[in-house]
Design an enzyme around this catalytic site. Structure first.
Site, PDB file in Angstrom:
ATOM      1  N   ASN A 147      12.219  15.139  14.732  1.00 22.58           N
ATOM      2  CA  ASN A 147      11.388  15.947  15.638  1.00 22.58           C
ATOM      3  C   ASN A 147      10.927  15.584  16.353  1.00 22.58           C
ATOM      4  O   ASN A 147      11.325  14.800  17.019  1.00 22.58           O
ATOM      5  CB  ASN A 147      10.159  14.708  13.797  1.00 22.58           C
ATOM      6  CG  ASN A 147       9.319  16.056  13.655  1.00 22.58           C
ATOM      7  OD1 ASN A 147       8.879  16.583  14.179  1.00 22.58           O
ATOM      8  ND2 ASN A 147       7.698  14.749  12.900  1.00 22.58           N
ATOM      9  N   TYR A 177      12.309   6.889  14.783  1.00 20.80           N
ATOM     10  CA  TYR A 177      12.041   7.213  13.443  1.00 20.80           C
ATOM     11  C   TYR A 177      13.198   8.093  12.964  1.00 20.80           C
ATOM     12  O   TYR A 177      13.705   8.076  11.861  1.00 20.80           O
ATOM     13  CB  TYR A 177      10.580   7.965  12.906  1.00 20.80           C
ATOM     14  CG  TYR A 177      10.355   8.132  11.671  1.00 20.80           C
ATOM     15  CD1 TYR A 177      10.008   6.366  11.173  1.00 20.80           C
ATOM     16  CD2 TYR A 177      10.341   9.208  11.178  1.00 20.80           C
ATOM     17  CE1 TYR A 177       9.429   7.098   9.538  1.00 20.80           C
ATOM     18  CE2 TYR A 177       9.891   9.791  10.097  1.00 20.80           C
ATOM     19  CZ  TYR A 177       9.450   8.191   9.057  1.00 20.80           C
ATOM     20  OH  TYR A 177       8.956   8.117   8.067  1.00 20.80           O
ATOM     21  N   ARG A 236       0.453  -1.348   0.115  1.00 18.42           N
ATOM     22  CA  ARG A 236      -0.121   0.260  -0.415  1.00 18.42           C
ATOM     23  C   ARG A 236       0.664   1.643   0.035  1.00 18.42           C
ATOM     24  O   ARG A 236       1.624   1.197  -0.186  1.00 18.42           O
ATOM     25  CB  ARG A 236      -1.153  -0.161   0.969  1.00 18.42           C
ATOM     26  CG  ARG A 236      -0.089   0.249   2.681  1.00 18.42           C
ATOM     27  CD  ARG A 236      -1.000   0.260   4.234  1.00 18.42           C
ATOM     28  NE  ARG A 236      -0.210   0.918   4.566  1.00 18.42           N
ATOM     29  CZ  ARG A 236      -0.582   1.335   5.480  1.00 18.42           C
ATOM     30  NH1 ARG A 236      -1.911  -0.120   6.497  1.00 18.42           N
ATOM     31  NH2 ARG A 236      -0.232   1.507   7.033  1.00 18.42           N
ATOM     32  N   GLY A 237       0.489   2.372  -0.054  1.00 20.97           N
ATOM     33  CA  GLY A 237       0.346   3.970  -0.155  1.00 20.97           C
ATOM     34  C   GLY A 237       1.938   3.586  -0.945  1.00 20.97           C
ATOM     35  O   GLY A 237       1.659   3.581  -2.095  1.00 20.97           O
ATOM     36  N   ILE A 238       3.309   4.051   0.067  1.00 19.74           N
ATOM     37  CA  ILE A 238       4.075   5.130  -1.118  1.00 19.74           C
ATOM     38  C   ILE A 238       5.117   3.614  -1.539  1.00 19.74           C
ATOM     39  O   ILE A 238       5.094   3.542  -3.514  1.00 19.74           O
ATOM     40  CB  ILE A 238       5.191   5.286  -0.011  1.00 19.74           C
ATOM     41  CG1 ILE A 238       4.985   6.704  -0.742  1.00 19.74           C
ATOM     42  CG2 ILE A 238       6.865   5.953  -1.695  1.00 19.74           C
ATOM     43  CD1 ILE A 238       5.106   7.246   0.985  1.00 19.74           C
ATOM     44  N   ALA A 287       9.715  -0.215   2.795  1.00 14.83           N
ATOM     45  CA  ALA A 287       8.789  -1.056   4.422  1.00 14.83           C
ATOM     46  C   ALA A 287       9.191   0.125   5.309  1.00 14.83           C
ATOM     47  O   ALA A 287      10.320   0.218   5.859  1.00 14.83           O
ATOM     48  CB  ALA A 287       9.203  -1.878   4.742  1.00 14.83           C
ATOM     49  N   GLY A 288       9.058   0.644   6.245  1.00 18.78           N
ATOM     50  CA  GLY A 288       9.172   2.211   7.474  1.00 18.78           C
ATOM     51  C   GLY A 288       8.179   1.797   8.091  1.00 18.78           C
ATOM     52  O   GLY A 288       6.654   1.565   7.409  1.00 18.78           O
ATOM     53  N   ASP A 340       8.400 -10.708   6.210  1.00 18.49           N
ATOM     54  CA  ASP A 340       8.661  -9.442   7.366  1.00 18.49           C
ATOM     55  C   ASP A 340      10.877  -9.536   7.736  1.00 18.49           C
ATOM     56  O   ASP A 340      11.511 -10.087   7.891  1.00 18.49           O
ATOM     57  CB  ASP A 340       8.419  -9.893   9.218  1.00 18.49           C
ATOM     58  CG  ASP A 340       8.438  -8.721  10.213  1.00 18.49           C
ATOM     59  OD1 ASP A 340       9.437  -7.914   9.948  1.00 18.49           O
ATOM     60  OD2 ASP A 340       7.812  -8.762  11.432  1.00 18.49           O
TER      61      ASP A 340
END
Ligand code: NAD
Length: 475
Positions: A375, A381, A238-240, A317-318, A290
């Site tokens: 951040n 992260y 999914r996503g990016i 993956a992240g 995984d």
């Protein structure tokens, strides 16, 4: 997740409300579409003294069907165009004020001959005259020399100054315009980078500095530059990651998409949809693993060995597990570092040890602007994503000996399920605090990855390209 503000202020009703209230109106960015010409129109050319890349520039512009018109700062351009029988003319900046039909689609400045800071004035002269002539979603590209390769401290100083100019232009221009700087060493080929930065594929990439350090052969086809190549994309369900898998396939690659067991159905769906849209005829594959598991590197290596090896590895993956460090559990720290950073190292080690990454291979790792700026609530992260940047920079010289490049993309705010989970205020800040006034789309990251994975990028390694709409964070 939909950006309702962007949609509203670009509707007929919303446009007039925004104008009446003086609200900011982010531009709907022009992105690549298969049914639209990728390049068209005119590029205005400016230059400092003794520009060195005009010949290459002329060849590229002719090849992509754009006309280069000369500014007063670049009289040599007209002479070159006449010699080559190419169409050209002079840019008349004020004509642009009379309507959008007169606008140019790109401003390109060859600053490679600038040898001291007083000569930077040529940039002022060109952009002062030409910036208002640039169409919406137009492109600014400045060509310079890597300061480290300059013959004198004065030349290096002037070349380094180009970064401030290019980045500021991106923040001033607005209207979906991007501004990027290419540092070109010696006679390195600029075609791959120019095509990307002049095209709609780089819609959300602005304020970036890319180092190009040697010649690179053109791909057999610019429309399918990855034809016949095999790619591994982690986190492809999914996503990016799903978008990266799709775009690589559109560029001709045969893709193995990897994701965890829990995402099996989504991964199957992604890989099936690629099959439908790409029609590449290749056997795209889904691989369940995984990446943080101890046996994952061996499993992945075995799967790729049975396919004869791999040309492109995209570490996408992240995960995030956000908490301020005093409240962060050991598991939150360990799992983020393990998945986002250590797994990449272990997988690459396994592929390299077994010679599964073929000569001319490409590694592209997904970092984040959090890894550049840091951040609050993301020590784990940001550490992992800064580590990704360190890995790219330190592995580049090692891998060069094998003819392999390694680069990172650092997304800013991208509209995915990861960012949809953010609290409203943080989400809106992420979306708006960049020069484009909006979030990027997964396809913006995917196009940048596909470009870095292409044969034309054999001369770009150890770079970090932000896909952040020139975010104010980490700027
Ligand atoms: P996402 O959560 O939507 O997708 C991540 C995918 O990775 C999922 O399919 C997930 O199942 C998979 N994955 C997670 N752990 C895995 C593991 N151990 N093994 C295999 N697969 C695993 O995230 P996204 O927004 O698409 O982000 C993709 C990458 O981009 C991540 O590395 C993220 O840190 C980075 N990034 C995203 C943004 C953003 O704004 N969305 C910004 C900066 C960086």
């Amino acid at each position: 997740m939909k950006d309702r503000y962007l949609d509203f202020v670009n509707s007929p009703f919303g446009t007039s409300i925004a104008r009446a209230l003086g609200l900011p109106k982010p531009e709907v960015l022009r992105r690549h579409r298969a049914d639209e010409a990728e390049f068209a129109g005119m590029a205005a050319i400016g230059a400092g003294p003794s520009p060195t890349l005009f010949d290459q520039l002329m060849r590229v512009l002719t090849g992509i069907g754009m006309t280069g018109i000369a500014h007063d700062s670049a009289p040599d351009w007209l002479a070159l165009a006449h010699r080559r029988g190419a169409m050209s003319g002079r840019i008349t900046p004020r004509a642009a004020d009379s309507g959008s039909a007169n606008r140019v689609h790109a401003l390109i400045f060859d600053a490679t001959g600038i040898a001291e800071s007083s000569e930077l004035h040529a940039l002022y002269a060109f952009f002062h005259d030409a910036l208002r002539s640039l169409a919406k979603s137009g492109r600014i590209v400045v060509l310079g020399r890597p300061p480290s390769t300059c013959a004198s401290p004065r030349a290096a100083t002037a070349q380094r100054a180009l970064e401030g100019m290019t980045r500021s232009l991106g923040k001033e221009a607005r209207n979906g315009i991007t501004s990027n700087l290419l540092y070109v060493a010696g006679s390195a080929d600029i075609e791959g980078a120019l095509r990307f930065f002049l095209s709609p594929r780089s819609a959300y990439v602005s304020g970036q500095v890319v180092h190009i350090d040697r010649p690179a052969a053109a791909p057999a086809s610019w429309t399918k530059p990855l034809a016949g190549q095999r790619a591994l994309v982690t986190g492809a369900a999914r996503g990016i990651g799903a978008s990266i898998a799709k775009v690589l396939a559109e560029h001709g690659a045969i893709v193995t998409g990897l994701d965890v067991e829990a995402a099996r159905d989504a991964l199957d769906q992604t890989m099936l949809s690629i099959e439908d849209t790409s029609r590449s005829g290749g056997a795209h594959a889904a691989l369940i693993a995984d990446i943080a598991a101890a046996d994952a590197p061996a499993e992945i290596a075995a799967a790729l060995a049975s396919a004869g090896g791999v040309d492109i590895v995209v570490h996408n993956a992240g995960i995030t597990r956000d908490k301020t460090i005093a409240r962060m559990t050991d598991d939150m720290w360990t799992s983020v570092l393990d998945i986002n950073l250590l797994a990449q190292e272990r997988i690459d080690d396994a592929l390299l040890a077994q010679n599964l990454l073929r000569a001319g291979g490409r590694i592209v790792a997904v970092s984040s602007i959090s890894g550049i700026a840091g951040n609050r609530g993301q020590t784990n992260y940001a550490t992992s994503k800064a580590g990704v940047i360190g890995r790219v920079q330190s592995m580049a010289p090692v891998l060069r000996e094998r003819g392999v490049t390694i680069n990172a993309v650092a997304p800013g705010f991208i509209e995915t399920q990861m960012t949809a989970r953010m609290p409203f205020a943080a989400r809106e800040a992420g979306r708006r605090l960049n020069a484009m006034g909006q979030g990027g789309l997964p396809v913006d990251v995917a196009e940048t990855v596909a470009w870095l994975a292409s044969p034309a990028c054999a001369n770009i390694t150890g770079n970090v390209v932000r896909v952040c709409g020139q975010s104010l964070i980490g700027a």
